[in-house]
Design an enzyme around this catalytic site. Structure first.
Site, short mmCIF file in Angstrom:
data_model
loop_
_atom_site.label_atom_id
_atom_site.label_comp_id
_atom_site.label_asym_id
_atom_site.label_seq_id
_atom_site.Cartn_x
_atom_site.Cartn_y
_atom_site.Cartn_z
N HIS A 222 1.33 -5.21 1.63
CA HIS A 222 1.21 -3.86 1.17
C HIS A 222 0.31 -3.44 0.37
CE1 HIS A 222 4.05 -0.24 1.65
NE2 HIS A 222 3.58 -0.10 0.75
N TYR A 226 -2.36 0.39 -0.13
CA TYR A 226 -3.11 1.42 -1.11
C TYR A 226 -3.82 1.15 -1.60
CZ TYR A 226 2.18 2.15 -1.60
OH TYR A 226 3.39 2.90 -0.93
N HIS A 373 3.70 6.02 12.13
CA HIS A 373 3.91 5.04 10.88
C HIS A 373 2.19 5.55 10.07
CE1 HIS A 373 4.73 4.91 6.54
NE2 HIS A 373 4.04 3.92 6.84
N PHE A 374 1.37 3.63 10.65
CA PHE A 374 0.57 3.94 10.11
C PHE A 374 -0.63 4.92 10.51
CE2 PHE A 374 0.75 -0.37 12.68
CZ PHE A 374 -0.08 0.61 13.39
N HIS A 375 -0.41 5.32 11.82
CA HIS A 375 -1.73 5.77 12.34
C HIS A 375 -1.32 7.41 11.19
CE1 HIS A 375 -2.61 3.32 15.51
NE2 HIS A 375 -3.70 3.44 15.14
N ARG A 438 5.76 -2.06 19.39
CA ARG A 438 4.56 -2.60 19.80
C ARG A 438 3.88 -3.12 19.73
NH1 ARG A 438 4.27 -2.77 12.82
NH2 ARG A 438 2.64 -3.34 12.93
N ARG A 439 2.87 -3.43 19.67
CA ARG A 439 1.82 -4.89 19.40
C ARG A 439 2.67 -5.64 20.64
NH1 ARG A 439 2.16 -7.72 14.04
NH2 ARG A 439 0.64 -6.43 13.20
FE1 HAS Z 1 3.55 2.65 5.12
C1 HAS Z 1 4.31 -0.32 7.21
C2 HAS Z 1 6.65 2.04 3.87
C3 HAS Z 1 2.84 3.90 2.67
C4 HAS Z 1 0.04 2.06 6.05
N1 HAS Z 1 2.63 0.91 6.63
C5 HAS Z 1 3.58 -0.21 6.90
C6 HAS Z 1 2.33 -0.56 8.00
C7 HAS Z 1 0.83 0.16 7.52
C8 HAS Z 1 0.87 0.98 6.26
C9 HAS Z 1 0.01 -0.32 8.20
O1 HAS Z 1 9.40 0.04 3.95
C10 HAS Z 1 2.37 -0.89 9.67
C11 HAS Z 1 1.85 -2.68 8.68
C12 HAS Z 1 2.39 -3.45 10.52
O2 HAS Z 1 0.84 -3.93 10.95
O3 HAS Z 1 3.36 -4.30 10.09
N2 HAS Z 1 4.40 2.95 3.73
C13 HAS Z 1 6.10 2.69 3.24
C14 HAS Z 1 6.31 2.98 2.20
C15 HAS Z 1 5.36 4.08 1.93
C16 HAS Z 1 4.36 4.50 2.75
C17 HAS Z 1 7.85 4.26 1.78
N3 HAS Z 1 1.87 2.95 4.21
C18 HAS Z 1 1.88 4.10 3.84
C19 HAS Z 1 0.31 4.16 3.16
C20 HAS Z 1 -0.28 3.51 4.33
C21 HAS Z 1 0.51 2.54 4.94
C22 HAS Z 1 -0.15 5.46 1.99
C23 HAS Z 1 -1.27 3.61 4.71
C24 HAS Z 1 -2.54 4.04 4.14
N4 HAS Z 1 5.10 1.14 5.56
C25 HAS Z 1 6.40 1.08 4.31
C26 HAS Z 1 7.62 -0.09 5.39
C27 HAS Z 1 7.32 -0.97 6.16
C28 HAS Z 1 5.60 0.06 6.45
C29 HAS Z 1 8.98 -0.08 4.98
C30 HAS Z 1 7.19 -1.61 7.40
C31 HAS Z 1 7.91 -0.82 7.96
C32 HAS Z 1 8.16 -2.17 9.46
O4 HAS Z 1 9.36 -2.94 10.11
O5 HAS Z 1 7.75 -3.29 9.69
C33 HAS Z 1 5.14 5.48 0.44
O6 HAS Z 1 3.82 4.82 -0.06
C34 HAS Z 1 5.07 6.87 1.29
C35 HAS Z 1 4.99 7.92 -0.32
C36 HAS Z 1 3.98 8.86 0.29
C37 HAS Z 1 4.46 10.46 -0.02
C38 HAS Z 1 3.80 11.84 0.77
C39 HAS Z 1 3.43 12.18 -0.52
C40 HAS Z 1 2.65 13.46 -0.15
C41 HAS Z 1 1.51 13.85 0.06
C42 HAS Z 1 0.15 14.57 0.24
C43 HAS Z 1 0.48 16.20 -0.53
C44 HAS Z 1 0.45 17.18 0.92
C45 HAS Z 1 -0.89 17.87 -0.08
C46 HAS Z 1 -0.86 19.34 1.12
C47 HAS Z 1 -0.86 18.60 -0.83
C48 HAS Z 1 6.06 10.15 -0.18
C49 HAS Z 1 0.40 13.69 -1.56
C50 HAS Z 1 -0.09 20.68 1.43
C51 HAS Z 1 -0.39 21.01 2.15
C52 HAS Z 1 1.01 21.55 3.34
C53 HAS Z 1 0.75 21.74 4.97
C54 HAS Z 1 2.04 21.64 2.96
#
Ligand code: HAS
Length: 551
Positions: A222, A226, A373-375, A438-439
């Site tokens: 995890h 980050y 999700h991760f893409h 998946r996988r």
């Molecule tokens: Fe995740 C599985 C939960 C973030 C990558 N994640 C994965 C896997 C990967 C991955 C690679 O709880 C699969 C691993 C595997 O091979 O099994 N993930 C989260 C949560 C977050 C999260 C709660 N993940 C990421 C990030 C990754 C990433 C970042 C890569 C860089 N993830 C999980 C969970 C799994 C998981 C479970 C396991 C699932 C399972 O069952 O296997 C949080 O950190 C996300 C918070 C992000 C936000 C978005 C904020 C938005 C921003 C953009 C602002 C936009 C602007 C533009 C300013 C709340 C900062 C405005 C423009 C307009 C047009 C409006």
């Protein structure tokens, strides 16, 4: 015309060496990705007996581990050299030692994947077993990355010593935070690989404790995500404001978000194991709560980035709630690529919150929803930001120009990636909700009656994936052209200054010692009891010691 590099040319060489490996990995990894989406469409079989899982391993290892780690280190080294000043000869030597260890490690690990003796995917889940040299190669990559990390730590410490009482440059602070997180996270990976997996693959021990190995992997896995995200945030906090002509909204807020990542990204690995037996539900629940805490720094970042856009827009005369929108530099690929990455990160982050919800995880775990999700996260928010960085970083540190023509090509590349990713991941999310695994190679689920309903989504994935592949090829062309054939000249290394109204940074947010101690306290709190449970309840030889849970 003679080229003028924006940083010390010797530092630039070290940074570029890392980037060459990163973009070569992109080329091969993207080809593997193309093969995967085609295979999953059911209309294509791999030629010459190539195994699907071998291709999947190439894809995951090269893009998830090699491209990211080399790019991140190359970027941090260049950025730190810019904001802190030249590396000393000793610091640079350390960097090169680390770089060669990593590169040799990649070559060894890749050889065994190509020989078909390491089709264990990037997660290396036991009891899938690879050739021992594959693990040894990967160990070299990790140790090499630490050594390059040490040169970054030493440069930061030297700056602090030479500038007593001053707040360290934000980019250097963020680079150190990213690499500290990486180092602490890798302790889990190193433990399972060195203590469990290598001895077992060498036949020195007959069995392996699968649950402990997977838990140590996710202790690492995890924060790994980050480690990918934080360099993108460095760009969003420090670089993007300059590109749009604005200032950093708040230095303190940026540091707080990085400190929160250090604290909360380690003790949350169980959210990848919510459906695994052998872990007490209380500890899963606790780690789910901590997972929600690690969402906060991303929400803070979204707020800060919006504030930066709005402040700049208003400076340029924008009025109304969304008037600033029209003032953003849409035709500048250095801005557009990270911006579209941010846009995709909104559904990506929302999907993460779904994944982390214990009940909803039951629906999506091990389906292709997770791949979607991760893409949207690593392959969009991070990758598109890395591409946006490469557009100016490469010419800037090699003394070349990012010409208007190259900018146009970069805009085209950005749209290919964005549209391709939009279709591919939307289709993955939809198919995942219908249960598509998946996988899994197509042949493994083709007979499943539900598979018929997945077909339209799988075709959409193949179309999206093909557009993405074109985007990847364009990116590789842009990278190597910028490095070797762009006209000589001078290109800005954009580093924004902090807004004059921002609060002064409190000393505590420039002090790593405190936060490293708190990080370890939290890790011990979240993992000690569950680990004792796992060891006591599944000693060697007990049933389930080498049970198969899945890929
Ligand atoms: Fe995740 C599985 C939960 C973030 C990558 N994640 C994965 C896997 C990967 C991955 C690679 O709880 C699969 C691993 C595997 O091979 O099994 N993930 C989260 C949560 C977050 C999260 C709660 N993940 C990421 C990030 C990754 C990433 C970042 C890569 C860089 N993830 C999980 C969970 C799994 C998981 C479970 C396991 C699932 C399972 O069952 O296997 C949080 O950190 C996300 C918070 C992000 C936000 C978005 C904020 C938005 C921003 C953009 C602002 C936009 C602007 C533009 C300013 C709340 C900062 C405005 C423009 C307009 C047009 C409006």
């Amino acid at each position: 015309m003679k080229g003028v590099a924006s940083i010390n040319t010797k530092d630039a060489k070290l940074s570029m060496a890392n980037l060459y490996v990163a973009f070569t990995a992109l080329l091969i990894g993207a080809l593997a990705g193309l093969l995967q989406v085609w295979v999953r469409s059911g209309k294509f079989t791999l030629p010459a007996g190539i195994d699907y899982y071998q291709v999947l391993t190439v894809h995951g290892v090269l893009l998830g581990l090699v491209l990211t780690t080399f790019f991140i280190i190359g970027f941090i080294i260049a950025g730190q050299s810019k904001v802190c000043g030249d590396y000393s000869a000793g610091e640079r030597r350390l960097g090169w030692i680390g770089f060669w260890m990593m590169t040799i490690g990649v070559a060894i690990a890749a050889t065994f994947v190509l020989l078909g003796e390491a089709s264990v995917l990037y997660t290396m889940y036991a009891p899938l077993m690879a050739h021992p040299l594959h693990y040894i190669g990967l160990t070299l990559v990790v140790v090499g990355s630490w050594i390059q990390g040490f040169s970054v730590f030493i440069r930061h410490a030297r700056w602090k010593k030479e500038n007593p009482g001053q707040t360290s440059p934000l980019l250097s602070f963020m680079g150190v935070a990213t690499l500290v997180l990486w180092l602490v996270a890798c302790l889990g990976l190193a433990t399972t690989v060195l203590v469990q997996i290598i001895p077992w693959s060498l036949n020195l021990v007959p069995t392996i404790d699968v649950l402990i190995s997977r838990t140590l992997f996710w202790y690492f896995g995890h924060p790994l995500v980050y480690f990918w995200l934080m360099p993108a945030y460095i760009c969003w906090y420090v670089i993007i404001p300059k590109i749009i002509g604005g200032k950093i909204f708040s230095d303190s807020l940026a540091r707080v978000s990085f400190v929160l990542f250090m604290l909360f990204s380690m003790p949350v690995g169980f959210h990848h194991q919510l459906l695994e037996p052998g872990i007490d539900p209380f500890w899963k629940y606790l780690q789910v709560v901590l997972t929600y805490l690690v969402v906060i720094p991303s929400l803070m970042t979204a707020f800060s980035v919006f504030a930066t856009f709005e402040l700049r827009g208003r400076e340029l005369g924008a009025t109304g709630i969304f008037g600033w929108w029209k003032k953003l530099p849409w035709k500048d690929a250095r801005f557009l690529a990270p911006f579209l990455g941010m846009v995709l990160f909104i559904p990506g982050g929302a999907g993460g919150i779904v994944n982390a919800s214990h009940q909803m995880n039951q629906m999506v775990h091990n389906t292709i929803w997770i791949t979607g999700h991760f893409h949207l996260t690593v392959a969009s928010a991070c990758a598109m930001t890395f591409f946006g960085i490469a557009f100016w970083l490469v010419p800037s540190i090699t003394g070349r120009k990012f010409t208007a023509k190259m900018n146009k090509l970069a805009l085209t590349q950005t749209w290919f990636w964005f549209i391709g990713m939009f279709f591919m991941s939307a289709a993955m999310h939809a198919a995942g909700l219908q249960g598509a695994p998946r996988r899994s190679a197509y042949s493994e689920y083709a007979g499943n009656p539900d598979a018929l309903s997945w077909i339209p989504y799988q075709l959409a994935q193949a179309v999206g994936g093909t557009l993405l592949f074109i985007g990847a090829i364009l990116m590789v062309i842009i990278f190597f052209s910028l490095a070797f054939s762009a006209p000589k000249g001078e290109e800005e290394f954009p580093i924004a200054v902090v807004h004059e109204n921002a609060e002064k940074v409190p000393g505590i947010f420039d002090n790593f010692k405190v936060w490293i101690v708190v990080t370890f306290v939290l890790i011990l709190f979240a993992y000690t009891v569950p680990f004792i449970d796992m060891i006591q309840n599944a000693p060697p030889g007990s049933p389930g010691y080498t049970n198969v849970i899945g890929r």
